[in-house]
Scaffold this active site. Structure first.
Site, PDB file in Angstrom:
ATOM      1  N   SER A 141       0.815  -1.240   0.039  1.00  0.00           N
ATOM      2  CA  SER A 141      -0.019   0.002   0.098  1.00  0.00           C
ATOM      3  C   SER A 141       0.871   1.356  -0.057  1.00  0.00           C
ATOM      4  O   SER A 141       1.931   0.967   0.245  1.00  0.00           O
ATOM      5  CB  SER A 141      -0.804  -0.008   1.141  1.00  0.00           C
ATOM      6  OG  SER A 141      -1.357   1.386   1.426  1.00  0.00           O
ATOM      7  N   TYR A 154      -2.560  -1.158  10.342  1.00  0.00           N
ATOM      8  CA  TYR A 154      -2.340  -1.145   8.997  1.00  0.00           C
ATOM      9  C   TYR A 154      -1.107  -0.739   8.473  1.00  0.00           C
ATOM     10  O   TYR A 154      -0.246  -1.303   7.705  1.00  0.00           O
ATOM     11  CB  TYR A 154      -3.556  -0.439   8.344  1.00  0.00           C
ATOM     12  CG  TYR A 154      -3.682  -0.589   6.900  1.00  0.00           C
ATOM     13  CD1 TYR A 154      -4.366  -1.857   6.329  1.00  0.00           C
ATOM     14  CD2 TYR A 154      -3.181   0.382   6.043  1.00  0.00           C
ATOM     15  CE1 TYR A 154      -4.478  -2.017   4.885  1.00  0.00           C
ATOM     16  CE2 TYR A 154      -3.343   0.170   4.488  1.00  0.00           C
ATOM     17  CZ  TYR A 154      -4.118  -1.104   4.056  1.00  0.00           C
ATOM     18  OH  TYR A 154      -4.300  -1.201   2.773  1.00  0.00           O
TER      19      TYR A 154
HETATM   20  P1  NAD Z   1     -11.464  -6.205  -0.192  1.00  0.00           P
HETATM   21  O1  NAD Z   1     -12.000  -6.223   1.103  1.00  0.00           O
HETATM   22  O2  NAD Z   1     -12.276  -5.931  -1.496  1.00  0.00           O
HETATM   23  O3  NAD Z   1     -10.858  -7.678  -0.590  1.00  0.00           O
HETATM   24  C1  NAD Z   1     -10.243  -8.437   0.693  1.00  0.00           C
HETATM   25  C2  NAD Z   1     -10.054  -9.970   0.400  1.00  0.00           C
HETATM   26  O4  NAD Z   1      -9.496 -10.401   1.666  1.00  0.00           O
HETATM   27  C3  NAD Z   1     -11.444 -10.787   0.285  1.00  0.00           C
HETATM   28  O5  NAD Z   1     -11.490 -11.670  -0.977  1.00  0.00           O
HETATM   29  C4  NAD Z   1     -11.769 -11.376   1.563  1.00  0.00           C
HETATM   30  O6  NAD Z   1     -12.596 -12.513   1.767  1.00  0.00           O
HETATM   31  C5  NAD Z   1     -10.001 -11.677   1.878  1.00  0.00           C
HETATM   32  N1  NAD Z   1      -9.903 -11.894   3.578  1.00  0.00           N
HETATM   33  C6  NAD Z   1     -10.154 -10.967   4.491  1.00  0.00           C
HETATM   34  N2  NAD Z   1      -9.668 -11.557   5.464  1.00  0.00           N
HETATM   35  C7  NAD Z   1      -9.190 -12.936   5.026  1.00  0.00           C
HETATM   36  C8  NAD Z   1      -8.633 -14.110   5.851  1.00  0.00           C
HETATM   37  N3  NAD Z   1      -8.764 -13.919   7.391  1.00  0.00           N
HETATM   38  N4  NAD Z   1      -8.334 -15.126   5.466  1.00  0.00           N
HETATM   39  C9  NAD Z   1      -8.432 -15.295   3.887  1.00  0.00           C
HETATM   40  N5  NAD Z   1      -8.826 -14.199   3.310  1.00  0.00           N
HETATM   41  C10 NAD Z   1      -9.315 -12.929   3.818  1.00  0.00           C
HETATM   42  O7  NAD Z   1      -9.993  -5.507  -0.092  1.00  0.00           O
HETATM   43  P2  NAD Z   1      -9.248  -4.891  -1.274  1.00  0.00           P
HETATM   44  O8  NAD Z   1      -9.377  -3.288  -1.374  1.00  0.00           O
HETATM   45  O9  NAD Z   1      -9.211  -5.422  -2.620  1.00  0.00           O
HETATM   46  O10 NAD Z   1      -7.806  -5.165  -0.645  1.00  0.00           O
HETATM   47  C11 NAD Z   1      -7.040  -6.227  -1.140  1.00  0.00           C
HETATM   48  C12 NAD Z   1      -5.593  -5.733  -0.602  1.00  0.00           C
HETATM   49  O11 NAD Z   1      -5.131  -4.301  -1.271  1.00  0.00           O
HETATM   50  C13 NAD Z   1      -5.244  -5.625   0.857  1.00  0.00           C
HETATM   51  O12 NAD Z   1      -4.180  -6.018   1.313  1.00  0.00           O
HETATM   52  C14 NAD Z   1      -5.250  -3.939   1.054  1.00  0.00           C
HETATM   53  O13 NAD Z   1      -4.729  -3.803   2.303  1.00  0.00           O
HETATM   54  C15 NAD Z   1      -4.634  -3.661  -0.360  1.00  0.00           C
HETATM   55  N6  NAD Z   1      -4.794  -2.408  -0.608  1.00  0.00           N
HETATM   56  C16 NAD Z   1      -6.117  -1.725  -0.869  1.00  0.00           C
HETATM   57  C17 NAD Z   1      -6.277  -0.348  -0.998  1.00  0.00           C
HETATM   58  C18 NAD Z   1      -7.374  -0.017  -1.282  1.00  0.00           C
HETATM   59  O14 NAD Z   1      -7.772   1.280  -1.484  1.00  0.00           O
HETATM   60  N7  NAD Z   1      -8.506  -0.736  -1.532  1.00  0.00           N
HETATM   61  C19 NAD Z   1      -5.040   0.377  -1.154  1.00  0.00           C
HETATM   62  C20 NAD Z   1      -4.050  -0.013  -0.974  1.00  0.00           C
HETATM   63  C21 NAD Z   1      -3.661  -1.375  -0.567  1.00  0.00           C
END
Ligand code: NAD
Length: 259
Positions: A141, A154
């Site tokens: 991130s 985080y």
């Molecule tokens: P999201 O909530 O859409 O997806 C999260 C996924 O993780 C889902 O498939 C969920 O089922 C899974 N998950 C959650 N807990 C779990 C567990 N205990 N075991 C297995 N699977 C689990 O989130 P996203 O925004 O797509 O985020 C994905 C990654 O990207 C994360 O690591 C997040 O930190 C990172 N990220 C997101 C953003 C953003 O703005 N959305 C920005 C930077 C980084």
């Protein structure tokens, strides 16, 4: 590029699902992981398999449980005979001032966002070393590079993931294996939608102000990053052309960390 086997943690939603679809488009077999309605996940897996003429399996391994992570890697090996690409993407968020931050949320965020990547890499590396080829992509991130208030767990986990990425890259550099982190800015997924209310509460402002001033305020482009663009970067890092890119933090954040 020859057909590979790719595991993407947390790929039933958001960024992970988009990366899984893009790697399927490259012709790779896919292991999906994550939670959700089992029927919907099965439908998604079948649709991806049919669309790209590849095989897709799903593991509901909980990324807080090391024994389930180990079983998921064995499942990948048993299903496809190898594991070439791992994308450590599963992640959760909780927004609160540190003196009010629930310790159990700290533990959960560290376990899912950081420690699960250690376990995945720990079990996947021997399979990659055997083939002298591997790609490890950690979805970090902008918060792996800079901090924001009220996101202590985080930010700590993502900074840790950056350190893990660099260390793994150095250890496996001579084995044909690369390890990189992708550092997205804000992407409109359920993870961000859920934190808008919490951020509004923590900062004492409205949800609309959170989107305008906190979320898009961080990004000079004033636009969310698109999941498809992150997936394209992951596909490039997974290719042979990216063999010399390792140990890097690749920002895709609309200019956020240029501040
Ligand atoms: P999201 O909530 O859409 O997806 C999260 C996924 O993780 C889902 O498939 C969920 O089922 C899974 N998950 C959650 N807990 C779990 C567990 N205990 N075991 C297995 N699977 C689990 O989130 P996203 O925004 O797509 O985020 C994905 C990654 O990207 C994360 O690591 C997040 O930190 C990172 N990220 C997101 C953003 C953003 O703005 N959305 C920005 C930077 C980084």
């Amino acid at each position: 590029m020859t057909q590979k086997v790719a595991l993407i943690t947390g790929s039933t939603s958001g960024i992970g699902l988009s990366i899984a679809m893009r790697l399927a488009q490259s012709g790779h077999n896919i292991i999906l992981n994550g939670f959700g309605d089992p029927q919907k996940i099965q439908w998604t897996a079948n649709s991806i398999a049919e669309m790209y003429k590849i095989e897709v399996v799903h593991s509901n391994a909980d990324m807080t449980k090391p024994d389930e992570i180990e079983k998921m890697i064995h499942m990948a090996q048993n299903s496809f005979g190898s594991l070439d690409i791992v994308v450590c993407n599963a992640g959760v968020q909780h927004v609160a001032p540190i003196d009010e931050f629930p310790p159990e949320k700290w533990d959960m965020i560290l376990a899912i966002n950081l420690t699960s990547a250690f376990h995945v890499i720990h079990h996947a590396l021997p399979l990659m070393k055997e083939k002298k080829w591997g790609r490890i992509i950690n979805i970090a991130s902008a918060h792996a590079l800079v901090a924001s208030p009220f996101k202590s767990a985080y930010v700590a986990a993502k900074h840790g993931l950056a350190g893990l990425t660099k260390t793994v890259a150095l250890e496996v550099a001579e084995h044909g294996i690369t390890c990189n982190a992708i550092c997205p800015g804000y992407v409109q997924t359920p993870l961000v939608d859920n934190q808008i209310q919490d951020t509004a509460k923590a900062r004492g402002i409205s949800p609309e102000t959170v989107i305008r001033d906190v979320i898009l305020g961080s990004q000079p482009t004033k636009e969310f990053v698109k999941v498809e663009d992150i997936a394209e970067l992951a596909a490039y890092l997974s290719s042979d052309h990216a063999a010399a890119i390792t140990g890097t933090m690749l920002s895709i954040d609309g200019g956020w960390t240029a501040h």
